[in-house]
Design a protein around this motif. Structure first.
Motif, PDB file in Angstrom:
ATOM      1  N   GLY A  33      -0.084   7.809  -2.729  1.00  0.00           N
ATOM      2  CA  GLY A  33      -0.094   8.388  -4.104  1.00  0.00           C
ATOM      3  C   GLY A  33      -1.757   7.974  -4.605  1.00  0.00           C
ATOM      4  N   LEU A  89       5.112   7.365  -5.106  1.00  0.00           N
ATOM      5  CA  LEU A  89       3.876   8.321  -5.103  1.00  0.00           C
ATOM      6  C   LEU A  89       3.019   8.249  -6.362  1.00  0.00           C
ATOM      7  CD1 LEU A  89       2.496  11.030  -3.370  1.00  0.00           C
ATOM      8  CD2 LEU A  89       2.868  11.653  -5.837  1.00  0.00           C
ATOM      9  N   LEU A  90       4.122   8.231  -7.249  1.00  0.00           N
ATOM     10  CA  LEU A  90       3.345   7.539  -8.931  1.00  0.00           C
ATOM     11  C   LEU A  90       2.621   6.522  -9.062  1.00  0.00           C
ATOM     12  CD1 LEU A  90       5.403   9.669 -11.087  1.00  0.00           C
ATOM     13  CD2 LEU A  90       3.088  10.402 -10.727  1.00  0.00           C
ATOM     14  N   ALA A  98      -0.854   5.858  -7.722  1.00  0.00           N
ATOM     15  CA  ALA A  98      -2.168   6.708  -8.430  1.00  0.00           C
ATOM     16  C   ALA A  98      -2.527   5.412  -9.091  1.00  0.00           C
ATOM     17  CB  ALA A  98      -1.266   8.257  -8.604  1.00  0.00           C
TER      18      ALA A  98
END
Length: 195
Positions: free
Chosen positions: A43, A106-107, A110
């Motif tokens: 991410g 993952l988010l 990011a």
């Protein structure tokens, strides 16, 4: 030096150096193991590369036109990272069932890149150096090289953390480790806020 080697060297220098994303990868590796930390690694890499591509395709012009955007991103990032540091420092270190905090997703990886002043500086400086004219082929090449180098760099921090798992068998050691990571995050925030 070829342009590819130069791009890779820039990517390595900015990806492997200590920063909030790498500190979280180290902590995640120590707490959850290497494989469980790969979502954060992926991410963070994908989030940064998206920022990099957008910078190469003109985001730098929008940032120059609206300098307040930079300030908003900087202070939102500072607040987010300080919140993460507080959560780490407040963790009791208890190792019982159901007590392990959720691993970074993952988010979250990011989002950390989009809220990190270090990431913005690297993306804008990198694209300003290697694709200042917005040439799509140069943007793609740099993003591809950066993706590989960044993923390996952040993964190296997660792997290093996973090597520490054997040392973190007691709540006291986990608390010390978490508070050390929280301190490192705060130091990163101070450095990034001052730059």
């Amino acid at each position: 030096m070829s342009i590819i080697a130069s791009m890779a060297a820039f990517a390595l220098a900015t990806s492997i150096s200590p920063g909030p994303v790498n500190v979280v990868a180290l902590g995640s590796g120590a707490r959850h193991g290497f494989a469980a930390s790969l979502a954060h690694v992926t991410g963070a890499t994908a989030g940064f590369c998206l920022l990099l591509v957008l910078a190469g395709l003109g985001l730098h012009e929008a940032v120059a036109a609206w300098p307040q955007v930079t300030a908003i991103v900087r202070w939102a990032g500072v607040a987010f990272l300080l919140y993460m540091a507080w959560k780490l420092a407040a963790d009791t270190g208890e190792l019982g069932a159901g007590q392990t905090p959720a691993r970074p997703s993952l988010l979250q990886g990011a989002a950390m890149q989009w809220l990190s002043p270090k990431a913005w500086l690297a993306a804008l400086a990198g694209m300003g150096t290697y694709a200042s004219d917005g040439d799509a082929a140069a943007v793609r090449l740099f993003a591809l090289i950066y993706f590989i180098v960044c993923w390996l760099s952040v993964a190296a921090w997660a792997w290093a953390g996973s090597r520490l798992q054997g040392c973190l068998r007691t709540p006291h050691r986990v608390r010390v480790f978490n508070r050390t990571m929280a301190g490192m995050l705060v130091m990163s925030v101070i450095y990034l806020a001052a730059s």
